[in-house]
Design a protein around this motif. Structure first.
Motif, PDB file in Angstrom:
ATOM      1  N   THR A   1       0.825  -1.200   0.000  1.00 38.68           N
ATOM      2  CA  THR A   1       0.000   0.000   0.000  1.00 38.68           C
ATOM      3  C   THR A   1       0.865   1.259   0.000  1.00 38.68           C
ATOM      4  N   VAL A   2       2.000   1.215   0.696  1.00 38.71           N
ATOM      5  CA  VAL A   2       2.951   2.333   0.623  1.00 38.71           C
ATOM      6  C   VAL A   2       3.460   2.464  -0.809  1.00 38.71           C
ATOM      7  N   ARG A   3       3.730   1.343  -1.443  1.00 48.58           N
ATOM      8  CA  ARG A   3       4.190   1.365  -2.836  1.00 48.58           C
ATOM      9  C   ARG A   3       3.174   2.076  -3.730  1.00 48.58           C
ATOM     10  N   GLU A   4       1.886   1.833  -3.491  1.00 49.95           N
ATOM     11  CA  GLU A   4       0.825   2.448  -4.289  1.00 49.95           C
ATOM     12  C   GLU A   4       0.618   3.922  -3.956  1.00 49.95           C
ATOM     13  N   THR A   5       0.635   4.249  -2.657  1.00 51.72           N
ATOM     14  CA  THR A   5       0.274   5.600  -2.227  1.00 51.72           C
ATOM     15  C   THR A   5       1.462   6.532  -2.050  1.00 51.72           C
ATOM     16  N   HIS A   6       2.665   5.974  -1.974  1.00 51.54           N
ATOM     17  CA  HIS A   6       3.887   6.743  -1.728  1.00 51.54           C
ATOM     18  C   HIS A   6       3.844   7.465  -0.384  1.00 51.54           C
ATOM     19  N   SER A   7       3.140   6.854   0.581  1.00 55.10           N
ATOM     20  CA  SER A   7       2.996   7.493   1.884  1.00 55.10           C
ATOM     21  C   SER A   7       2.615   6.458   2.932  1.00 55.10           C
ATOM     22  N   LEU A   8       3.353   6.421   4.032  1.00 54.62           N
ATOM     23  CA  LEU A   8       2.992   5.525   5.130  1.00 54.62           C
ATOM     24  C   LEU A   8       1.682   5.982   5.759  1.00 54.62           C
ATOM     25  N   ARG A   9       1.499   7.265   5.913  1.00 63.34           N
ATOM     26  CA  ARG A   9       0.256   7.791   6.507  1.00 63.34           C
ATOM     27  C   ARG A   9      -0.956   7.413   5.646  1.00 63.34           C
ATOM     28  N   SER A  10      -0.845   7.584   4.347  1.00 64.57           N
ATOM     29  CA  SER A  10      -1.954   7.232   3.448  1.00 64.57           C
ATOM     30  C   SER A  10      -2.204   5.729   3.450  1.00 64.57           C
ATOM     31  N   ALA A  11      -1.125   4.960   3.487  1.00 60.90           N
ATOM     32  CA  ALA A  11      -1.264   3.504   3.532  1.00 60.90           C
ATOM     33  C   ALA A  11      -1.981   3.078   4.804  1.00 60.90           C
ATOM     34  N   ALA A  12      -1.589   3.665   5.926  1.00 60.92           N
ATOM     35  CA  ALA A  12      -2.229   3.340   7.199  1.00 60.92           C
ATOM     36  C   ALA A  12      -3.713   3.694   7.156  1.00 60.92           C
ATOM     37  N   MET A  13      -4.027   4.867   6.629  1.00 59.57           N
ATOM     38  CA  MET A  13      -5.430   5.286   6.539  1.00 59.57           C
ATOM     39  C   MET A  13      -6.229   4.320   5.670  1.00 59.57           C
ATOM     40  N   ARG A  14      -5.653   3.945   4.535  1.00 57.58           N
ATOM     41  CA  ARG A  14      -6.346   3.033   3.617  1.00 57.58           C
ATOM     42  C   ARG A  14      -6.615   1.682   4.285  1.00 57.58           C
ATOM     43  N   MET A  15      -5.692   1.271   5.159  1.00 53.31           N
ATOM     44  CA  MET A  15      -5.831  -0.013   5.847  1.00 53.31           C
ATOM     45  C   MET A  15      -6.588   0.125   7.171  1.00 53.31           C
ATOM     46  N   ASP A  16      -7.104   1.316   7.450  1.00 57.96           N
ATOM     47  CA  ASP A  16      -7.826   1.579   8.698  1.00 57.96           C
ATOM     48  C   ASP A  16      -6.944   1.259   9.916  1.00 57.96           C
ATOM     49  N   MET A  17      -5.715   1.755   9.851  1.00 59.27           N
ATOM     50  CA  MET A  17      -4.718   1.526  10.892  1.00 59.27           C
ATOM     51  C   MET A  17      -4.198   2.879  11.352  1.00 59.27           C
ATOM     52  N   ALA A  18      -3.950   2.995  12.629  1.00 56.07           N
ATOM     53  CA  ALA A  18      -3.359   4.234  13.139  1.00 56.07           C
ATOM     54  C   ALA A  18      -1.954   4.392  12.560  1.00 56.07           C
ATOM     55  N   TYR A  19      -1.595   5.628  12.236  1.00 56.52           N
ATOM     56  CA  TYR A  19      -0.260   5.900  11.704  1.00 56.52           C
ATOM     57  C   TYR A  19       0.814   5.426  12.676  1.00 56.52           C
ATOM     58  N   SER A  20       0.594   5.632  13.971  1.00 53.93           N
ATOM     59  CA  SER A  20       1.581   5.218  14.976  1.00 53.93           C
ATOM     60  C   SER A  20       1.773   3.707  14.954  1.00 53.93           C
ATOM     61  N   LYS A  21       0.701   2.958  14.736  1.00 59.21           N
ATOM     62  CA  LYS A  21       0.809   1.496  14.644  1.00 59.21           C
ATOM     63  C   LYS A  21       1.568   1.106  13.382  1.00 59.21           C
ATOM     64  N   ALA A  22       1.259   1.744  12.266  1.00 59.07           N
ATOM     65  CA  ALA A  22       1.954   1.448  11.013  1.00 59.07           C
ATOM     66  C   ALA A  22       3.447   1.714  11.161  1.00 59.07           C
ATOM     67  N   TRP A  23       3.782   2.827  11.802  1.00 57.59           N
ATOM     68  CA  TRP A  23       5.177   3.190  12.021  1.00 57.59           C
ATOM     69  C   TRP A  23       5.863   2.126  12.878  1.00 57.59           C
ATOM     70  N   LYS A  24       5.184   1.673  13.934  1.00 61.27           N
ATOM     71  CA  LYS A  24       5.738   0.653  14.830  1.00 61.27           C
ATOM     72  C   LYS A  24       5.943  -0.670  14.088  1.00 61.27           C
ATOM     73  N   VAL A  25       4.979  -1.063  13.276  1.00 64.39           N
ATOM     74  CA  VAL A  25       5.068  -2.299  12.493  1.00 64.39           C
ATOM     75  C   VAL A  25       6.292  -2.260  11.582  1.00 64.39           C
ATOM     76  N   ILE A  26       6.476  -1.139  10.896  1.00 61.27           N
ATOM     77  CA  ILE A  26       7.616  -0.996   9.989  1.00 61.27           C
ATOM     78  C   ILE A  26       8.925  -1.035  10.775  1.00 61.27           C
ATOM     79  N   LYS A  27       8.995  -0.309  11.878  1.00 63.97           N
ATOM     80  CA  LYS A  27      10.227  -0.258  12.681  1.00 63.97           C
ATOM     81  C   LYS A  27      10.582  -1.628  13.250  1.00 63.97           C
TER      82      LYS A  27
END
Length: 115
Positions: free
Chosen positions: A31-57
């Motif tokens: 989804t990041v590949r498609e949107t070019h944004s972690l924030r947008s990817a998180a939103m699209r997946m109905d995930m908090a940005y902080s959770k997405a950031w933690k998952v990636i880290k």
């Protein structure tokens, strides 16, 4: 009342001592590949940005390399792209997943299809 056909499923995850990678991280990267944004990817997946950031880290920690190449904000805002290593990892994980599903389906047909 007809029965729902029996079927099988599998969810693959990669571990060191803790879970490092699985279908959720793979979907987030796609989804990041498609949107070019972690924030947008998180939103699209109905995930908090902080959770997405933690998952990636956590995944980066497990692999020992960066998965995202962030772009600093500016007029157009920030963004992120996959690192070359993440791109290869994602491609290989999806291929591994497909092979495992194919092997599972053959084993299911051989051992359990009569149920």
């Amino acid at each position: 009342m007809p029965k729902t056909p029996l079927h099988c499923g599998i969810t693959l995850r990669l571990y060191r001592e803790e879970k490092v990678f699985g279908p959720g991280v793979a979907e987030l990267l796609e989804t990041v590949r498609e949107t070019h944004s972690l924030r947008s990817a998180a939103m699209r997946m109905d995930m908090a940005y902080s959770k997405a950031w933690k998952v990636i880290k956590e995944a980066e920690k497990g692999f020992g390399f960066a998965l995202l190449d962030p772009a600093t904000g500016g007029r157009q805002g920030g963004g992120a792209t996959l690192t070359p290593e993440a791109d290869v990892l994602l491609t290989r994980f999806r291929a591994f997943e497909a092979e495992c599903r194919q092997a599972m389906e053959l084993a299911y047909q051989r051992h359990l299809s009569g149920y």
